[in-house]
Design a protein around this motif. Sequence first.
Motif, short mmCIF file in Angstrom:
data_model
loop_
_atom_site.label_atom_id
_atom_site.label_comp_id
_atom_site.label_asym_id
_atom_site.label_seq_id
_atom_site.Cartn_x
_atom_site.Cartn_y
_atom_site.Cartn_z
N LYS A 89 -55.53 73.43 4.41
CA LYS A 89 -54.25 74.09 4.23
C LYS A 89 -54.35 75.32 3.32
O LYS A 89 -53.61 76.28 3.51
CB LYS A 89 -53.31 73.08 3.54
CG LYS A 89 -51.99 72.90 4.22
CD LYS A 89 -51.26 71.76 3.55
CE LYS A 89 -49.82 71.74 3.93
NZ LYS A 89 -49.19 70.52 3.41
N GLY A 121 -56.86 69.16 1.07
CA GLY A 121 -56.13 70.42 0.92
C GLY A 121 -56.88 71.64 1.41
O GLY A 121 -56.31 72.72 1.51
N VAL A 146 -51.31 67.55 -1.98
CA VAL A 146 -51.75 67.04 -0.68
C VAL A 146 -52.39 65.65 -0.87
O VAL A 146 -52.24 64.76 -0.04
CB VAL A 146 -52.76 68.01 -0.01
CG1 VAL A 146 -53.08 67.54 1.40
CG2 VAL A 146 -52.20 69.43 0.02
N GLN A 204 -56.73 69.29 -3.82
CA GLN A 204 -55.36 69.72 -4.13
C GLN A 204 -54.46 68.50 -4.32
O GLN A 204 -54.33 67.65 -3.43
CB GLN A 204 -54.84 70.63 -3.01
CG GLN A 204 -53.85 71.67 -3.50
CD GLN A 204 -52.47 71.09 -3.80
OE1 GLN A 204 -52.12 70.00 -3.37
NE2 GLN A 204 -51.69 71.84 -4.56
N GLY A 260 -51.98 77.20 -3.16
CA GLY A 260 -52.44 75.84 -3.47
C GLY A 260 -52.57 75.58 -4.95
O GLY A 260 -52.26 74.49 -5.43
#
Lengths: 753, 112
Positions: A395, A392, A410, A407, A737
């Motif tokens: 992102k 993650g 993800v 995360q 996130g």
Amino acid sequence: MDQKVSGDQKVSGVTVHKMGAWSPGPGCHGGCGVEVHVKDGKVVKVEGMDDHPWYQGRACPRVLAMTQYMYHPDRLKWPQKRVGKRGEDKWERISWDEAFDICEKRMKEIAQKYGPESIIFTQGTGRDVGGMISFLAYAYGSPNWTMLGLSGHSCFTPQLASGYVMQGDFTFPDAAQFLPDRYDDPEWKAPEIAISWGSTLNRGCVDHYWSGHWFQDLMKRGTKLIVIDPRCTWEATRAALWLQPRPGTDGALALAFLNVVTTEGLVDKAFIDKWCSGYDKLAERVKEFTPEWAEKISWVPKEKIIQCARLYAKAKPAAIEIGRPVEGNPEGNQVIMNIHRLIAITGNLDIPGGNVICRSAYGVTTYPYSTEEVIQLYGEPLYRKLSEKRIGADKYPLVKNFRAWAQEDVAIEQMETGKPYPIKGLWIQANNFLANQAQDTRRHYEASKNMDFVCVVDTFMTPTAQLLADIVLPAASFPEKDSIYCIGGPLNVIHKVVQVEECKSDWEINFTLAKRLNPAAVPWGSVREMLTERMKPSGYTFEQMVDKVWDLAPKGNTCGSRPYRRYEKGELRKDGKKGFRTPTGKVELFCTSYEDWNLDPLPYYKEITPQGPITTPELFKQYPLIMMTGRRSPVLFHSEHRQIPWLRECDPDPLVELNPETAKEQGITSGDWVWIEGTMGRFKRKAKVTPIIHRQMIMVPHAWWLPETEGKSPNSYGIWDLNCNQTIPMGHQDSAGFGGGPISGMLCKVYKA
Amino acid sequence: MSRKGLLIDYDQCSGCFSCVVACKQEHKYPEGKWGIKVEEKVFVDPRRPNNSLRIDYVPFPTEFCDLCTARAKRGERPACVKHCQAWCMYSGTLSELTTLMEKMPRAVLYSR
């Protein structure tokens, strides 16, 4: 109360050991002090410790039931390896040496073949395991430390992250928890107003720096309570004001509060001028979020919104406690940022009776809560290196730049696709995610069941261990181990006074295995030696702390863990400058970190629940109830304690709470088994008909499984019948996130089973 | 010796169940046997301002409550009183307790 030096005492064959209580055992996020009574090598009783500041002699039911927990016949007693297929419930007792040999071999194989990032280290909450599991993950070289299946990591991490970007720290209401004399300290004041936002006072879940019953202590000292909760609670019936919002709309309320406070000028101008940045931009942005606007979204009458904002802003000091459901709002991280904004502009930050900045006593840590703490423990080069590959991180800037959690939304995708790299192993410690936090439970089961290697460390056999584990290791409860509590007010010692069967502490297990996997990362000879090093900032060795029992930074100490107004004294920043631990040194009402990360630096509102009366009105006709989940039990901690007789009989059944009108419509009475059905499937619960639930909502307590039923698949202790998370999807996380996840936002209908 | 009792402030019990389990631990009472029990009572009263609902948790001692005689001999408070998270239980002589009770909106006194 004197800060007594208090060691062990022996009376008539019983030795009384004073120590901090943490997990395993009571579950929870710890903090209290207890007296463990030992006779003939066995714990015979656990009582609250009078001369400990956290709870001053009180104790929760879970710690009072420790003897049933520790000596339960079903407790895991020695290492086991799976000899049947996953889920067949066929196990063979093995030695610790064999268990460590297998773990070492399998983990080294995965590291060589795929890289250490291919093992995910997943933990449960509360248990002190956060320190040990991150220690093992870092020694092994995996950046993937997480709570698998908890969408948006919406349990406390958004509070930490949002506080971090706004003012460099998170806060809790001031109940004098950092002062050894507590309420008697002359520096302390009771808040005039305290807001309990989305939390239950009598929950079996002390929150790191906060205990629900302190609200009662405050109210006895004159504090007036405001409760914001869609479900009526005991404290809502004792509060000066109760707001009952539609689940998932706390963000609208927070914005309307900001609107009222800024347009009516109910702000602390001196504090804003000196210590905040971006106030004008904030005031301009929140103009559109009027109480009228928020009423339509939140179902809370605008008069009550205005009343609440005024009561809070006109009181000084005033404090807000943020419960977990607030983080689960759409854009949850941003919602909490807005609450931080409210605290700051009303001048309630780090003052007596306001919201105090929370740092562990003397800065001692094993379980890192901030980026600085991760670096303090593992060094910047390793932290930076691992952050690159964290799931993650590419992102989400917060996943890459704040603390060190992978995360979860993800992670599940990556477990399924193997992209950008495959996940081949799970280290599951103090975590029963298939019964507890994993949303879209089947999906997590399917993605986990073909791993090359799965090890579970726990105190009891769980559905997760039955369905997934190759190796199951028995963890020691707190009186069976050496550890320190350092994630709350006091620094508490926990020390081993008994041995139960072959159980080992999570520290011992991870320390031994880390040493085998990467000797260079474990330069200490023993766990105690390592803890002594971790405790260095306090000035105590582990052995000295066993005598001392607990400590808090004294008045005048500048380590940063002693309130108040630390920003005026230069105690918050590493460079010793005055101000806050943010890029500008100010409380960033206009958030420069967010701006750098191409996120909106100012407050906004998005109605992005996957389902609901506003986003999917047609579906709402078909499924007319909003499903809330996760209200806490006073006696059970998440998925724990279902097998402890004294606790289970206080909260025996997997319930659903529903309004009498809803029940009448379906011919349901209390005690009936009912189906709760949503678009993703259905599960069963026992009805509890009660007016404390809104007509258009239900409440489903989470994490139910029945250890008294068959553990073998397909029953798997009943999780597929009972688990509400099967009807909650992943993939609705905050755009940063952290935060989000419709744990209390899915639509459903209820009918008799 | 003056008679002892247990005073419970019904307005303040928030339903934490510490008394229930403290009692069981002290007396080693098995499942199904209680020295004290807590019931949840919910009432709807539209005349109440702000919130028509009222939730009360009602702890009541049973015949198996012995006021922790053994603890009293050691100079300790009853297990329920010591561990109550709401600090809504008191022990002492009846005269001490009735004095305390004067100031409480709703309280129950137990003795045996």
